[in-house]
Scaffold this active site. Structure first.
Site, PDB file in Angstrom:
ATOM      1  N   PHE A 259      60.008  77.298  37.036  1.00 27.55           N
ATOM      2  CA  PHE A 259      59.975  78.599  36.360  1.00 27.55           C
ATOM      3  C   PHE A 259      60.997  79.586  36.930  1.00 27.55           C
ATOM      4  CE2 PHE A 259      55.372  77.559  35.467  1.00 27.55           C
ATOM      5  CZ  PHE A 259      55.439  77.672  34.089  1.00 27.55           C
ATOM      6  N   SER A 290      60.948  71.054  30.411  1.00 29.35           N
ATOM      7  CA  SER A 290      60.715  72.414  30.892  1.00 29.35           C
ATOM      8  C   SER A 290      59.299  72.523  31.436  1.00 29.35           C
ATOM      9  CB  SER A 290      60.886  73.420  29.755  1.00 29.35           C
ATOM     10  OG  SER A 290      59.759  73.404  28.889  1.00 29.35           O
ATOM     11  N   ASP A 291      59.034  73.532  32.224  1.00 22.83           N
ATOM     12  CA  ASP A 291      57.652  73.872  32.515  1.00 22.83           C
ATOM     13  C   ASP A 291      57.099  74.608  31.292  1.00 22.83           C
ATOM     14  OD1 ASP A 291      55.237  74.126  33.875  1.00 22.83           O
ATOM     15  OD2 ASP A 291      56.208  74.616  35.765  1.00 22.83           O
ATOM     16  N   ALA A 292      55.798  74.825  31.261  1.00 19.63           N
ATOM     17  CA  ALA A 292      55.146  75.343  30.057  1.00 19.63           C
ATOM     18  C   ALA A 292      55.720  76.702  29.649  1.00 19.63           C
ATOM     19  CB  ALA A 292      53.641  75.454  30.293  1.00 19.63           C
TER      20      ALA A 292
END
Length: 746
Positions: A259, A290-292
């Site tokens: 992030f 990607s991260d969330a």
């Protein structure tokens, strides 16, 4: 090393790629989350936020949710617009997979991913605890156990291992990673990748690892989750990238971008980090996810002006799969037509995703079999045994004044603390697929191991203390075992703490227990190092229990009874006070190193050393180190040290080897872990432990990314923790020694 694609499999990927439309390729780059939809006046995410901050009561939220239903994006799957989902129900996985395989033009299977950080159904210790076992064979076995269990539920992709080097205990996610040391983190990384990926004896025995979070996330400023990260390149190269390089060398298939921004550029859009370093330099074979919601958050970061811009920057940077925002599927087609994203970038991302699916065998075996679905309806005994072994090896004895421990089996014990009886608290943060019936609380374990245990909740991390129960516990027990610490929700993601002392009124509870005059044993349950200066001074015995998984209760009871001699070590330093954070053993020296006079690098109101240093851990026996010798043997150093068990019990000690580069072209750490070995010794037994340190591993990367091996004076230390003072000096020449690869410059 992990098994690679065959030529036939590579050809199948290229053939598929040649047949795919642009939107089908972008569809592979789209990971959907299972959505909650219904008669909402505001988006579901906003409902959650309103309930969290108190604008919406739990009852009001539940009433709204009665109109909701689950959306698995079936229509989007049929249109070839979904490459991945997060689902763990095997029947639902098969149902959705059937749509992808049998109802789409090209029949490309989905990949189901999930956060399986420290176990699936058989939850084992959180990573910061298990790393402290210093047992890489154990780490590999627990990872393989998780792979087997999750694959039988349709999950073939683990968002693990988490490899963030973390030096600030205020950050909640220290619980998920292997601690503060890059070398131990590298050993952890290799073991986990092997366990997750390398057992191809059956298609159901392996998953794809996803290394996270790339990169620097563990250095979030002030220990606040999602916060900015700023660091010199040599710190990045020599610390935060090291476990990731080891994992990629071991064959890890995928990675997750973090992030945070790194020196001003969010990892999600950081081409230098994702393409230049991770893919081109390290050689990651698969894709980056990607991260969330991280692509959308690039707008909030201020690195992109809108979602379309964020998607373009991410795709160009080498971010292959979008987790949860639908920005790729909604925007990339137009971006390609406008020339803002190249077809080469799209093809590279799609090829990487298809290759991982091919490597997993999903094209040939897309479904979970009926037999596999039922395999872990109950946890098999060998999985319970492994979870118990992991828990026993991961607990750390911090103090045992007067040899209070182990306790006698017939001791009259007052067991205190709300946490002691709570099965749901043993599993730790980011455990998703566990069942309460499988969990052994500390109360359960103590009653199995001891004949006279009485339980008094008394209090815990939250709420008030019960004075009547405290009085009864003090009066009725010959010894008091107090189980205190943090709830699961107090560590993990979005759980940073500015004060990492015992939360709530637990110190007051301890004071009252100690005032009874009875012996008190403090058993900690927590997801981070705690600041324990008062406890260390006043409580005679302290056992760091962490969150040890489903067998925690049995493991703690076995250690307290002496059935198991504790052998765990700390993978992270414990501060005496919160204000010492970040604190870590392998810091650089200053021109005025901390000392007992004013004009040095220290605080006026806090110690300058850790309360319990990295690598620390006591036993019910004692060990003595002697006769350290270091010999130059061409491409490596031969290191020998004698270790003797001077106590009256058999025990297992972790012998740790450290190095100091005395003078270099940049300031180097005061010590660096370079090796370790576990040795079991009978009472009075002495062994010579032989260790080898490759000269190749004695160098460092400078700020320009060059790996340097500089001739000079080195100190080699050996001992039971990072504070060891036993060392030998040796001058080393690196002529002809192979170097590690350089890093690309920005």
């Amino acid at each position: 090393m992990a098994i690679e694609l065959t030529k036939e499999q590579k050809d199948r990927v290229e053939e598929l790629l040649s047949k795919m439309t642009l939107i089908e390729k972008i569809g592979q780059m789209n990971q959907e989350s299972v959505s909650i939809v219904g008669g909402f006046d505001v988006p579901f995410e906003q409902l959650i936020e309103m309930m969290t901050d108190g604008r919406l009561s739990k009852e009001e939220f539940e009433n709204i949710m009665k109109t909701a239903k689950t959306d698995y994006h079936e229509d989007a799957i049929r249109e070839g617009k979904v490459g991945s989902l997060m689902v763990q129900d095997p029947e639902k996985c098969n149902e959705l997979q059937k749509i992808a395989v049998e109802e789409t033009r090209l029949g490309i299977p989905l990949i189901f991913g999930l956060d399986v950080i420290h176990g699936f159904r058989s939850v084992y210790p959180i990573a910061i605890a298990e790393a402290g076992s210093f047992d890489t064979e154990l780490m590999e076995k627990t990872a393989n156990m998780a792979a087997k269990e999750s694959r039988c539920s349709g999950v073939a992709w683990h968002f693990a291992p988490m490899l963030d080097v973390a030096r600030d205990a205020r950050w909640g996610r220290v619980s998920e990673g292997p601690g503060e040391d890059p070398y131990l983190g590298s050993c952890f990384a290799r073991a986990k990748v092997k366990g997750l990926q390398n057992d191809h004896s059956k298609n159901e025995n392996y998953v794809a690892a996803c290394l996270k979070h790339f990169v620097g996330y563990g250095a979030a400023e002030a220990g606040k989750d999602y916060n900015t990260v700023s660091m010199a390149n040599h710190i990045l190269y020599n610390n935060y990238l090291v476990p990731f390089r080891a994992a990629v060398e071991e064959g890890a298939q995928t990675a997750m971008a973090s992030f945070n921004d790194l020196n001003g550029v969010p990892s999600t859009v950081n081409k230098w980090a994702l393409r230049d370093i991770l893919k081109d330099n390290m050689g990651l074979p698969g894709f980056v996810v990607s991260d969330a919601n991280a692509i959308k958050e690039c707008v909030v970061h201020g690195i992109a002006e809108d979602e379309k811009d964020a998607g373009e920057k991410s795709a160009v940077a080498g971010l292959d799969m979008d987790m949860g925002t639908e920005i790729y599927i909604k925007n990339l087609e137009a971006s390609v037509k406008e020339g803002k994203v190249s077809m080469e970038d799209i093809d590279d991302a799609c090829r990487r995703i298809l290759s991982v699916k091919m490597w997993l065998g999903l094209f040939d075996h897309p479904y979970v079999s009926e037999d596999a679905m039922k395999r872990y309806e109950e946890i098999p005994q060998d999985h319970k045994d492994l979870a118990l072994k992991a828990a026993e090896e991961s607990a750390v004895l911090l103090k045992n004044e007067g040899n209070i421990l182990p306790l006698k089996k017939d001791a009259k014990i007052s067991l205190v603390g709300n946490l002691a009886a709570n099965k749901g608290e043993v599993v730790g943060a980011w455990a998703i697929s566990w069942k309460e019936k499988d969990c052994v609380s500390i109360l359960d374990g103590m009653k199995q191991e001891f004949s006279n245990v009485n339980y008094y909740p008394c209090g815990g991390p939250e709420g008030e203390n019960n004075e009547e129960e405290i009085k009864a516990a003090c009066e009725n027990g010959d010894v008091i075992v107090a189980v205190l610490g943090e709830t699961v929700a107090m560590s993990g993601e979005a759980s940073s703490r500015a004060d990492i002392t015992l939360p709530g009124k637990q110190k007051v509870l301890l004071e009252k227990l100690l005032a009874s005059g009875k012996p008190v044993v403090l058993v900690l349950m927590n997801g981070r190092p705690l600041a324990l200066s008062w406890e260390a001074e006043n409580v005679p015995a302290i056992l760091e229990g962490w969150h040890l998984g489903i067998q925690m209760g049995n493991a703690i009871a076995h250690i307290l009874s002496g059935k198991k001699n504790p052998e765990g070590k700390l993978s992270s330093s414990f501060p005496a006070m919160t204000g010492q954070c970040p604190i870590y053993y392998n810091h650089p020296n200053t021109g005025r190193p901390a000392g007992n006079f004013k004009f040095t690098s220290r605080y006026l109101d806090a110690p300058f050393t850790a309360l319990y240093p990295f690598g620390f851990g006591l036993s019910y026996t004692n060990y003595e180190y002697s006769e350290l010798s270091v010999t130059d043997n061409k491409d490596e150093l031969d290191i020998k040290v004698k270790v003797k068990n001077t106590g009256d019990r058999e025990g297992t000690e972790t012998v740790q080897i450290y190095m100091q580069d005395v003078a270099a072209s940049i300031v180097r750490p005061v010590k660096e872990l370079k090796g370790f070995e576990k040795v079991t010794l009978s009472p009075g037994e002495e062994k010579t432990v032989n260790s080898k340190l490759s000269k190749k591993q004695m160098g460092f990367w400078n700020n320009q990314g060059k790996y340097l091996l500089e001739d000079g004076l080195f100190r080699i230390y050996a001992g039971g923790n990072s504070a060891t003072e036993l060392f030998e000096e040796i001058r080393v020449n690196f002529n002809g020694v192979e170097k590690e690869p350089d890093y690309p410059t920005e």
